[in-house]
Structure formats: structure tokens, C-alpha cells
Write a protein that holds these residues in place. Structure first.
Motif, PDB file in Angstrom:
ATOM      1  N   ILE A  48      -9.131   9.179  -7.124  1.00  0.00           N
ATOM      2  CA  ILE A  48      -8.680   8.023  -6.341  1.00  0.00           C
ATOM      3  C   ILE A  48      -8.064   6.976  -7.267  1.00  0.00           C
ATOM      4  N   ASP A  52      -4.310   5.688  -6.934  1.00  0.00           N
ATOM      5  CA  ASP A  52      -4.069   4.260  -6.710  1.00  0.00           C
ATOM      6  C   ASP A  52      -3.106   3.696  -7.749  1.00  0.00           C
ATOM      7  N   HIS A 132      -4.779   1.781  -0.822  1.00  0.00           N
ATOM      8  CA  HIS A 132      -4.608   3.172  -1.230  1.00  0.00           C
ATOM      9  C   HIS A 132      -3.323   3.745  -0.601  1.00  0.00           C
TER      10      HIS A 132
END
Length: 268
Positions: A48, A52, A132
Motif C-alpha cells: 500500500i 500510495d 489511495h
């Protein structure tokens, strides 16, 4: 939802494997050759972070392994592949909505009337897509239904559970406000990508293009386009302001739902 967005390269996820990972104890480590500092959860969190910071185009098992300081093949003892990893990433970020202040483990929606609650649903999803933006590029129309995805849906349905709607209407309204958040977040992300890739802000671009367009276009032939375009540019410094359109559109969507709810109340 109407469309099925393309997933990242590398093939579709195996739904059986994805669901097994999503609903199992995700901090569980492989029995053999396990590193004590590595787990499925840590791999997902690092993935993640990469997505990002660098975008989904840079997301790969090799890139994640580099960030973790392990060999690429080590990751495959925890996660079958990139497609299943994306399913885990999506369910993890959905948890940000489920566990936000005002929500309990059962997915309760914050207090307030239906309009306040539905407004929160829209803003939660807008914020999720803005934090995101890679979510907008991996396909969220057929997510593996992990615990956070289901809890998020439960919470969103509770926003409209007590206003006299049918099951289909409840689902449609929830997806209507989420779709609005997704669309405006996508436009915001596109604008930021163009600005980043070109090295030129929208204001700078229009300042350069405006005189050229003015010399070529007869504004009297397109009076509305010329006048409205000038007004929008003066107000926002660009041709499209995603934040403004999110706020304006959300108010109009809620107004329309209010007409529907009031009509039910009047005839009930």
C-alpha cells in the motif's frame, strides 16, 4: 456497478486463494523457512505504501521485495501473486472506513438523520480514493469480499436502512453516492497526474493557451461557451474543479433522494 475496470497486468486473481487469505488469520506465517519479521499484513502494508507513493504502475512483487529487503520468491510463500495481493490491499484500506471514529466493529454508521449519514458515506469514500488513488486504477467493481469490504457495505447500508426504501433502492442509492465520489476523485487524480507529468499547473496551461485560443476562435459564434468558460476559469483557475463538483453534486444527489423519501412519507 455498470463497468468492470481492468486489473493490473499479471492475470486475474484466484478468488479461492484471495478469499482464503482475506478471511484467515492474516498475521499467520508459513510453517517452514519463515522470517520472524515478515507476515502477510506487513507485506500488504508495504505494498500500500509503494502504491500510495509511486502509483500502481510501479507496484510489483520485486518492488515490494526490495522495500522489505527480501528475495522476490520469498513473498510467494506468503501471497500467491500480485493479483491476490491487490485484493488484500483493497480490503485493508476499506478498513480505514470501517474503523474510523464513530464506527464500531459491526459497521455502525455515525449518528444523525439519513442525509447526514449518507453525506458521511460519500465523504468517507471521497477521502479513501484521494488517500489511495491507486484504487481508481486496479478495479473495485469485483473486489474479493473480505471482512472489511463486507463491513464497509454493511455500514453504508445502515445509512439508509430506516427511511422506507426497498432493498434494491438501498443498494442503488449507496452505489450512487459512492460512484459520485469515485468519479470526482478520478478527475482530481487525472488533473494531478497531468500537472505532475507536464510540470505545468492548470492555471499556467490556460494562461499559455488562452491567448492562442482567443486569436483563433470567434467567441460570438459560441457565446455561452466563451462566457461560461471565462467565469469558471476566473472562479477556479481551471476548467474543472473536482472538489467543487464533488460538493455541488453531492448536495444535488441528496436533494433528489430527499424528494423521493418525502414522497414516500407523504403517501405513507
Amino acid at each position: 456497478m455498470a463497468k468492470d475496470t481492468t486489473r493490473p497486468r499479471g492475470g486475474p486473481p484466484d478468488p479461492v486463494r484471495s478469499l482464503a487469505l482475506l478471511w484467515s488469520a492474516r498475521d499467520r506465517r508459513p510453517a517452514r523457512n519463515a522470517r520472524h519479521d515478515l507476515s502477510v499484513d506487513r507485506i500488504v502494508r508495504v505494498a500500500i505504501g509503494v502504491a500510495d507513493a509511486e502509483g500502481v504502475d510501479r507496484l510489483s512483487m520485486r518492488r515490494i521485495a526490495e522495500e522489505l529487503g527480501v528475495g522476490t520468491m520469498t513473498l510467494y510463500t506468503y501471497v500467491p501473486g500480485k493479483a491476490e495481493l491487490v485484493d488484500l490491499m483493497l480490503d485493508t484500506v476499506y478498513g480505514e472506513v470501517v474503523t474510523r471514529p464513530g464506527a464500531d466493529a459491526a459497521g455502525e454508521c455515525p449518528d444523525g438523520d439519513w442525509r447526514t449519514r449518507l453525506d458521511r458515506v460519500a465523504r468517507d469514500n471521497w477521502g479513501l480514493f484521494r488517500r489511495h488513488p491507486w484504487m481508481l486504477h486496479v478495479g473495485v467493481t469485483r473486489p474479493a469480499l473480505g471482512p472489511n469490504a463486507v463491513a464497509k457495505y454493511e455500514r453504508e447500508l445502515r445509512a439508509v436502512a430506516d427511511i422506507g426504501l426497498s432493498a434494491i433502492e438501498m443498494d442503488t442509492i449507496v452505489h450512487l453516492v459512492i460512484g459520485h465520489a469515485e468519479t470526482t476523485a478520478r478527475r482530481a487524480d487525472e488533473a494531478e497526474r497531468v500537472e505532475r507529468d507536464s510540470g505545468m499547473t492548470d492555471e499556467e496551461w490556460w494562461r499559455a493557451q488562452g491567448p492562442v485560443l482567443g486569436s483563433l476562435m470567434d467567441s460570438s459564434a459560441f457565446p455561452l461557451a466563451a462566457a461560461i468558460g471565462e467565469a469558471v476559469g476566473a472562479a477556479h483557475g481551471r476548467a474543472y474543479d473536482a472538489g467543487h463538483n464533488f460538493e455541488f453534486g453531492l448536495r444535488r444527489i441528496l436533494d433528489g433522494i430527499a424528494v423521493m423519501v418525502d414522497a414516500r412519507t407523504d403517501t405513507g
